[in-house]
Write an enzyme that holds these catalytic residues in place. Structure first.
Site, PDB file in Angstrom:
ATOM      1  N   LYS A  31     -12.810  -1.134   6.784  1.00  0.00           N
ATOM      2  CA  LYS A  31     -12.014  -2.781   7.666  1.00  0.00           C
ATOM      3  C   LYS A  31     -12.398  -1.985   8.828  1.00  0.00           C
ATOM      4  O   LYS A  31     -13.626  -2.901   9.944  1.00  0.00           O
ATOM      5  CB  LYS A  31     -10.711  -2.549   7.565  1.00  0.00           C
ATOM      6  CG  LYS A  31     -10.232  -2.305   5.897  1.00  0.00           C
ATOM      7  CD  LYS A  31      -8.874  -2.017   5.728  1.00  0.00           C
ATOM      8  CE  LYS A  31      -8.947  -1.670   4.059  1.00  0.00           C
ATOM      9  NZ  LYS A  31      -9.009  -2.399   3.754  1.00  0.00           N
TER      10      LYS A  31
ATOM     11  N   TRP B 270       0.715  -1.412   0.272  1.00  0.00           N
ATOM     12  CA  TRP B 270      -0.238  -0.386  -0.225  1.00  0.00           C
ATOM     13  C   TRP B 270       0.492   1.211  -0.004  1.00  0.00           C
ATOM     14  O   TRP B 270       0.790   1.854  -0.788  1.00  0.00           O
ATOM     15  CB  TRP B 270      -1.013  -0.084   0.679  1.00  0.00           C
ATOM     16  CG  TRP B 270      -2.180  -0.902   0.535  1.00  0.00           C
ATOM     17  CD1 TRP B 270      -1.933  -2.541   1.384  1.00  0.00           C
ATOM     18  CD2 TRP B 270      -2.776  -1.124  -0.139  1.00  0.00           C
ATOM     19  NE1 TRP B 270      -3.274  -3.315   0.976  1.00  0.00           N
ATOM     20  CE2 TRP B 270      -3.424  -2.514  -0.142  1.00  0.00           C
ATOM     21  CE3 TRP B 270      -2.842   0.066  -1.505  1.00  0.00           C
ATOM     22  CZ2 TRP B 270      -4.394  -2.441  -1.130  1.00  0.00           C
ATOM     23  CZ3 TRP B 270      -4.238  -0.509  -2.468  1.00  0.00           C
ATOM     24  CH2 TRP B 270      -4.879  -1.600  -2.076  1.00  0.00           C
TER      25      TRP B 270
ATOM     26  N   ASP C 217      -1.454   6.695   6.943  1.00  0.00           N
ATOM     27  CA  ASP C 217      -2.622   6.207   6.542  1.00  0.00           C
ATOM     28  C   ASP C 217      -3.141   4.999   6.745  1.00  0.00           C
ATOM     29  O   ASP C 217      -1.923   3.965   7.251  1.00  0.00           O
ATOM     30  CB  ASP C 217      -2.425   5.416   4.612  1.00  0.00           C
ATOM     31  CG  ASP C 217      -2.927   4.876   4.102  1.00  0.00           C
ATOM     32  OD1 ASP C 217      -4.247   4.064   5.116  1.00  0.00           O
ATOM     33  OD2 ASP C 217      -3.092   3.569   2.969  1.00  0.00           O
TER      34      ASP C 217
HETATM   35  N1  PMP Z   1      -4.811   1.724   2.299  1.00  0.00           N
HETATM   36  C1  PMP Z   1      -4.564   0.714   2.704  1.00  0.00           C
HETATM   37  C2  PMP Z   1      -3.336   0.226   4.102  1.00  0.00           C
HETATM   38  C3  PMP Z   1      -5.644  -0.995   2.834  1.00  0.00           C
HETATM   39  O1  PMP Z   1      -5.411  -1.621   2.830  1.00  0.00           O
HETATM   40  C4  PMP Z   1      -5.752  -0.237   1.306  1.00  0.00           C
HETATM   41  C5  PMP Z   1      -7.520  -1.484   0.841  1.00  0.00           C
HETATM   42  N2  PMP Z   1      -6.829  -2.780   1.502  1.00  0.00           N
HETATM   43  C6  PMP Z   1      -5.793   0.743   0.606  1.00  0.00           C
HETATM   44  C7  PMP Z   1      -5.271   1.814   1.388  1.00  0.00           C
HETATM   45  C8  PMP Z   1      -7.399   1.189  -0.799  1.00  0.00           C
HETATM   46  O2  PMP Z   1      -7.653   1.469  -0.108  1.00  0.00           O
HETATM   47  P1  PMP Z   1      -9.469   2.117  -1.379  1.00  0.00           P
HETATM   48  O3  PMP Z   1      -9.547   0.392  -2.439  1.00  0.00           O
HETATM   49  O4  PMP Z   1     -10.514   2.057  -0.326  1.00  0.00           O
HETATM   50  O5  PMP Z   1      -8.920   2.472  -2.152  1.00  0.00           O
END
Ligand code: PMP
Length: 368
Positions: free
Chosen positions: A203, A109, A179
């Site tokens: 989550k 990520w 994040d």
């Molecule tokens: N950051 C993290 C730490 C994630 O786990 C995720 C999705 N699993 C995201 C960003 C991306 O999120 P989204 O699918 O809502 O764009």
């Protein structure tokens, strides 16, 4: 082994990384209120975001989130669309001025955030654990923190690699952007240490569709890149109380119910203890077997996403398949790294982790 949902009739222990399990109490409340919210004869889904009915829901949700996280007045709280990925773009669009921004890369990520940021600014790698296959966090003494960085971005919990910061890094006055998509509300946090905290909802907070940003006033004053669309400007969102366009009203309402649930549990201190106990149990069991293994440096293991493997890829696949049959669902690892992953967010009861460990023991007996 017996089907773990046989007694309960309805609910599986769902180990999905997101969208993930929500607290059963919250789901039941939403079900009760679904057709007729608060005696109005309308569903929350069916009312205008501008109505006093919804404004009340929105304001209560913000109030409760501020309470839970002790968010000071000089931070704005935003409820937006776009998910984590939307923030990967919004952060550099609003905060970099097209100049240099620092990124810490500790998994898939943060790597994705880097790629997105490169579209808008000059990315400087502050630290990177890619050569260790993202199994650790580079020690902060070795981070490269140039004075002219506009901010430093990191991902507190890497959902795919199962790596989590257990401390807030010191960036020597450079605003810190984090994040917290996969660990927000899992433990107390000192909001004052951050310029910006953001998290997608699906989550620990709500169904998919809502993204939370908690932003310091000083960062709101920064000039976005001129091509930044209004919907992606933090300041415009703040000035319109996150209602510049029609917000995701139902997920916002659900987030509010989850915040009330967090309060009923006794707040984040209590939630943190529950999460630690669940994670400790699972890691202790993994470590005591020769059959299962987890590659992450024990100091940086995630309390939310526990990754592990059996001795072969074939057994990993079989594990997830057999587990699903007895009501332990979504244990297949992320496609990038394979293996098995148990996501144990706030809403996963300790009994779910106990049931998983029982199944793991049984699986070793049969295939070990
Ligand atoms: N950051 C993290 C730490 C994630 O786990 C995720 C999705 N699993 C995201 C960003 C991306 O999120 P989204 O699918 O809502 O764009």
């Amino acid at each position: 082994m017996q089907n773990v949902i046989a007694d309960k009739k309805v609910r599986a222990y769902n180990f999905s990384p997101g969208p993930a399990m929500l607290p059963e109490e919250v789901m039941q409340q939403a079900q009760r209120e679904f057709l007729n919210w608060n005696g109005t004869g309308m569903s929350v889904m069916e009312i205008s975001h501008r109505s006093s009915l919804f404004i009340e829901i929105a304001e209560k949700a913000e109030h409760d989130l501020r309470d839970i996280l002790h968010i000071p007045k000089h931070y704005k709280v935003l409820f937006m669309h776009g998910g984590g990925r939307g923030q990967f773009a919004m952060v550099p669009m609003n905060l970099s001025g097209g100049k240099k921004a620092g990124y810490v890369q500790t998994g898939v990520w943060s790597q994705t955030a880097v790629e997105e940021a490169k579209l808008f600014c000059d990315v400087q790698m502050v630290a990177n654990s890619e050569k260790d296959n993202f199994t650790t966090i580079p020690s902060p003494e070795k981070w490269q923190l140039d004075k002219d960085l506009t901010y430093v971005h990191y991902v507190e919990n890497e959902t795919v690699h199962g790596v989590e910061f257990q401390y807030i890094p010191d960036t020597q006055g450079i605003p810190l952007v984090v994040d917290m998509s996969s660990n927000i509300l899992s433990r107390p946090v000192d909001v004052n240490k951050f310029g910006l905290i953001y998290a997608c909802g699906q989550k620990n907070v709500a169904p998919a569709g809502i993204t939370i940003a908690i932003i310091h006033e000083d960062l709101l004053k920064r000039k976005p890149l001129p091509t930044t669309p209004s919907i992606f400007r933090y300041l415009e969102q703040a000035e319109h109380d996150s209602m510049l366009n029609t917000p995701a009203t139902f997920p916002w309402y659900m987030a509010g119910l989850v915040f009330q649930w967090v309060k009923r549990q006794g707040g984040l201190e209590v939630i943190a203890q529950m999460n630690q106990r669940k994670a400790d149990k699972l890691y202790q069991y993994i470590d005591q077997t020769d059959f299962y293994s987890n590659p992450v440096n024990p100091k940086h293991r995630s309390r939310m996403n526990v990754i592990f493997r059996t001795p072969t890829d074939e057994l990993d696949t079989l594990f997830a398949k057999e587990a699903t049959k007895i009501g332990l669902t979504n244990l297949k690892g992320h496609r990038v790294i394979g293996g098995i992953r148990a996501s144990i967010y706030n809403a996963m009861p300790e009994e779910g982790v106990d049931a998983l460990i029982l199944f793991m023991r049984d699986f070793v007996k049969r295939y070990g």
